[in-house]
Design a protein around this motif. Structure first.
Motif, PDB file in Angstrom:
ATOM      1  N   ASP A 186     -17.040  -3.782   1.014  1.00  8.18           N
ATOM      2  CA  ASP A 186     -17.012  -2.336   1.060  1.00  8.18           C
ATOM      3  C   ASP A 186     -17.273  -1.837  -0.364  1.00  8.18           C
ATOM      4  O   ASP A 186     -15.814  -1.944  -0.960  1.00  8.18           O
ATOM      5  CB  ASP A 186     -15.991  -1.774   1.930  1.00  8.18           C
ATOM      6  N   SER A 235       0.929  -1.196   0.176  1.00 11.78           N
ATOM      7  CA  SER A 235      -0.043   0.151   0.064  1.00 11.78           C
ATOM      8  C   SER A 235       0.749   1.245   0.071  1.00 11.78           C
ATOM      9  O   SER A 235       2.053   1.244   0.333  1.00 11.78           O
ATOM     10  CB  SER A 235      -0.973  -0.154   1.066  1.00 11.78           C
ATOM     11  N   HIS A 265      -4.037  -0.810  -1.026  1.00 11.55           N
ATOM     12  CA  HIS A 265      -4.628   0.604  -0.923  1.00 11.55           C
ATOM     13  C   HIS A 265      -3.748   1.549  -1.217  1.00 11.55           C
ATOM     14  O   HIS A 265      -2.563   1.361  -1.075  1.00 11.55           O
ATOM     15  CB  HIS A 265      -5.386   0.490   0.167  1.00 11.55           C
ATOM     16  N   SER A 289      -8.812  -0.656  -1.947  1.00 14.03           N
ATOM     17  CA  SER A 289      -9.181   0.854  -1.615  1.00 14.03           C
ATOM     18  C   SER A 289      -8.400   1.996  -2.081  1.00 14.03           C
ATOM     19  O   SER A 289      -7.177   1.743  -2.131  1.00 14.03           O
ATOM     20  CB  SER A 289      -9.559   0.981   0.006  1.00 14.03           C
ATOM     21  N   ASN A 290      -9.082   3.163  -2.289  1.00 10.04           N
ATOM     22  CA  ASN A 290      -8.288   4.052  -2.797  1.00 10.04           C
ATOM     23  C   ASN A 290      -7.355   4.033  -3.950  1.00 10.04           C
ATOM     24  O   ASN A 290      -6.332   4.291  -4.146  1.00 10.04           O
ATOM     25  CB  ASN A 290      -7.553   5.031  -1.546  1.00 10.04           C
ATOM     26  N   ASP A 346      -7.554  -5.880  -0.086  1.00 14.71           N
ATOM     27  CA  ASP A 346      -7.827  -4.304   0.069  1.00 14.71           C
ATOM     28  C   ASP A 346      -7.305  -3.665  -1.196  1.00 14.71           C
ATOM     29  O   ASP A 346      -6.118  -3.701  -1.487  1.00 14.71           O
ATOM     30  CB  ASP A 346      -7.206  -3.736   1.469  1.00 14.71           C
ATOM     31  N   GLN A 383     -12.295  -5.062   0.117  1.00 15.81           N
ATOM     32  CA  GLN A 383     -12.595  -3.552   0.346  1.00 15.81           C
ATOM     33  C   GLN A 383     -12.369  -3.018  -1.109  1.00 15.81           C
ATOM     34  O   GLN A 383     -11.193  -3.189  -1.779  1.00 15.81           O
ATOM     35  CB  GLN A 383     -11.317  -3.298   1.242  1.00 15.81           C
ATOM     36  N   LEU A 384     -13.297  -2.445  -1.742  1.00 20.11           N
ATOM     37  CA  LEU A 384     -13.179  -1.718  -2.768  1.00 20.11           C
ATOM     38  C   LEU A 384     -13.450  -0.265  -2.820  1.00 20.11           C
ATOM     39  O   LEU A 384     -14.022   0.352  -3.474  1.00 20.11           O
ATOM     40  CB  LEU A 384     -14.058  -2.468  -3.855  1.00 20.11           C
ATOM     41  N   ARG A 385     -13.359   0.193  -1.573  1.00 21.89           N
ATOM     42  CA  ARG A 385     -13.966   1.677  -1.053  1.00 21.89           C
ATOM     43  C   ARG A 385     -12.934   2.839  -1.965  1.00 21.89           C
ATOM     44  O   ARG A 385     -11.755   2.540  -2.391  1.00 21.89           O
ATOM     45  CB  ARG A 385     -13.627   1.969   0.468  1.00 21.89           C
ATOM     46  N   ASN A 386     -13.700   3.898  -2.113  1.00 27.05           N
ATOM     47  CA  ASN A 386     -12.944   4.891  -2.964  1.00 27.05           C
ATOM     48  C   ASN A 386     -12.426   4.606  -4.286  1.00 27.05           C
ATOM     49  O   ASN A 386     -11.236   4.703  -4.522  1.00 27.05           O
ATOM     50  CB  ASN A 386     -12.165   5.374  -1.935  1.00 27.05           C
ATOM     51  N   ASN A 387     -13.160   3.978  -5.022  1.00 23.58           N
ATOM     52  CA  ASN A 387     -12.735   3.763  -6.555  1.00 23.58           C
ATOM     53  C   ASN A 387     -13.721   4.785  -7.538  1.00 23.58           C
ATOM     54  O   ASN A 387     -14.322   5.512  -7.326  1.00 23.58           O
ATOM     55  CB  ASN A 387     -12.611   2.238  -6.924  1.00 23.58           C
ATOM     56  N   ASN A 439     -18.019   5.214  -4.556  1.00 25.36           N
ATOM     57  CA  ASN A 439     -18.059   4.784  -6.037  1.00 25.36           C
ATOM     58  C   ASN A 439     -18.859   5.627  -6.688  1.00 25.36           C
ATOM     59  O   ASN A 439     -19.618   6.488  -6.467  1.00 25.36           O
ATOM     60  CB  ASN A 439     -18.032   3.178  -6.151  1.00 25.36           C
TER      61      ASN A 439
END
Length: 370
Positions: free
Chosen positions: A146, A55, A76, A100-101, A98, A122-126, A150
Motif C-alpha cells: 500500500d 501505534s 502507524h 502508515s500515517n 505497518d 503498509q506505507l499509506r499516508n506518508n 503519498n
C-alpha cells in the motif's frame, strides 16, 4: 507373585517421573519464550501471535529493543520522519509491517533488504515522493503493498521485478500522470490494482498502459477507475472507455520524430551558427541569422468526431446507403421495363378484342331481323 507386583510398581513409578519431566520441560520452554519475547516499553505485545503494537503513541523513532522473533510490527499513527538503515536488520522473521500515517518522505535503498519473509507492507499516508528501483528486492513473499496517499510522481521501472507473489497494489491519491506497462508486467499474481485519484494525462505516454489494463481486466484482475484529468475533452472519463482510435496520432508523431532524428544526424540545431572563415587572416566569422529549428509538435488531442474509427464507421454507413440506392435504382429500372413491355402487349391485344365485339353485334342484328 511378588516379582510381578514389583515390576508393575516400577513401571508406574517410571511413567510418573516421565510425566513430571515433560511438564517441567514444557514450563521451562514457556519461561524461555517469555524471556525471549520482551515487550518494548510503552508498546503492547502479544506473545501468542508474536505481535508488537506501538501505534498511536506519537513516537518519532522505532524502538531498538524489538524482539528478534517478532512477526507483526504495527507503528502507524506516529511521528516517524526518517528510517535508519539497520533498523530492521534483526527482524528477519517479520511478516507484517505497518508504517502508515507517519511523516516519511524518503526510504533508504536497502531498508527492507533483510525482510525476506514479509507478506504485507503498509506505507499509506506518508510524504514519500520518490522510490528507489532496488527498494523491494528479495521480497518474493510480499502479497500486499500500500503506497496510497503519498507524493509519488512516477514509479521507477523495475521496482516490481522481484514481487512474483504480489496480489494487491495500491497507488491511489498520488501525483501520478502516466505509468509504463513494462513496470507492471512482472506482477504475474496481481489481482487488484488501485490507481484512482491521480492527475492522469490521457495522452501517448499512457497508451501502452491502457493496453496492459485491458489485458489485466481480461484475465480477471480488478482495477478502479482511472479518470482522465487532461485533455479537457476527456476530463472525468475512464481511460478504459476511451477508444483506441484516439491514440492513432501517436504513431504519426513517432514516425515524424523518427524522421527528424534521421535528418538531423549532424550537429544539434542552434539559433545561430558561425560560418567558417576561408583564411586565418580574414575577418571574424559572422553569425548567421537564427535558423528555423524544427519545433516539437505540440500535443493536440484528437476529438471523438475526428477519430479515425468514427470516419471508418461513417464511410461504411455511406457505402451501405450507396449500395442500397443502386439496388433500388436497378429495381426501378427493371420494374419500368416490365411495365412498358406489358403495356405494349396490351395495346397489341386491344384491336383483336374490338373485332370480336363487332362480330357479336352483327350477329345480334341478323337475329333481330329474322
Amino acid at each position: 507373585m511378588l516379582s510381578g507386583s514389583a515390576s508393575h510398581w516400577c513401571r508406574n513409578r517410571l511413567s510418573m517421573r516421565w510425566r513430571q519431566t515433560c511438564l517441567l520441560a514444557y514450563w521451562l520452554s514457556l519461561c524461555a519464550a517469555d524471556s525471549l519475547f520482551t515487550c518494548p516499553s510503552s508498546c503492547k505485545c502479544n506473545s501468542g501471535s508474536l505481535e508488537v503494537d506501538c501505534s498511536g503513541l506519537g513516537l518519532s523513532s522505532i524502538p531498538s529493543d524489538i524482539p528478534t522473533n517478532t512477526r507483526i510490527f504495527l507503528f502507524h499513527n506516529n511521528k516517524l520522519s526518517t528510517l535508519p538503515g539497520p533498523v530492521f536488520s534483526n527482524l528477519s522473521a517479520l511478516q507484517r509491517l505497518d508504517l502508515s500515517n507517519n511523516f516519511l518522505d524518503q526510504l533508504p535503498q536497502n531498508i527492507f533488504s533483510d525482510l525476506g519473509n514479509l507478506t504485507e507492507l503498509q506505507l499509506r499516508n506518508n510524504s514519500i515522493r520518490t522510490l528507489d528501483k532496488d527498494l523491494l528486492q528479495q521480497m518474493v513473499l510480499l502479497r500486499q503493498l500500500d503506497l496510497s496517499i503519498n507524493g509519488l510522481a512516477q514509479i521507477p521501472s523495475g521496482i516490481f521485478d522481484d514481487l512474483p507473489a504480489l496480489r494487491l497494489l495500491s497507488l491511489r491519491s498520488n501525483r501520478l500522470q502516466s505509468l509504463d506497462r513494462v513496470t507492471f508486467e512482472p506482477l504475474v499474481s496481481l489481482q487488484q490494482l488501485q490507481v484512482g485519484d491521480n492527475p492522469w494525462e490521457c495522452d501517448c505516454n499512457l497508451r501502452d498502459f491502457k493496453h496492459w489494463m485491458e489485458w489485466f481486466s481480461y484475465r480477471g484482475g480488478k482495477i478502479d477507475q482511472l479518470a482522465c484529468t487532461l485533455p479537457k475533452e476527456l476530463r472525468g472519463k475512464d481511460m478504459r472507455m476511451v477508444p483506441m482510435e484516439m491514440f492513432n496520432y501517436c504513431s504519426q508523431l513517432e514516425d515524424e520524430n523518427g524522421s527528424t532524428v534521421l535528418d538531423n544526424s549532424g550537429p544539434p540545431c542552434t539559433k545561430g551558427s558561425p560560418t567558417p572563415s576561408k583564411s586565418k587572416s580574414g575577418p571574424e566569422p559572422e553569425v548567421e541569422p537564427s535558423v528555423g529549428c524544427p519545433q516539437k509538435q505540440r500535443y493536440r488531442p484528437v476529438s471523438v468526431r475526428r477519430a479515425i474509427g468514427t470516419v471508418i464507421i461513417a464511410g461504411v454507413v455511406c457505402g451501405i446507403v450507396c449500395i442500397m440506392m443502386v439496388v433500388a435504382a436497378a429495381y426501378g429500372c427493371i420494374y419500368a421495363s416490365l411495365m412498358a413491355k406489358y403495356h405494349r402487349e396490351l395495346k397489341k391485344r386491344q384491336p383483336l378484342m374490338g373485332d370480336t365485339e363487332g362480330e357479336h353485334e352483327e350477329q345480334k342484328q341478323i337475329s333481330s331481323v329474322a
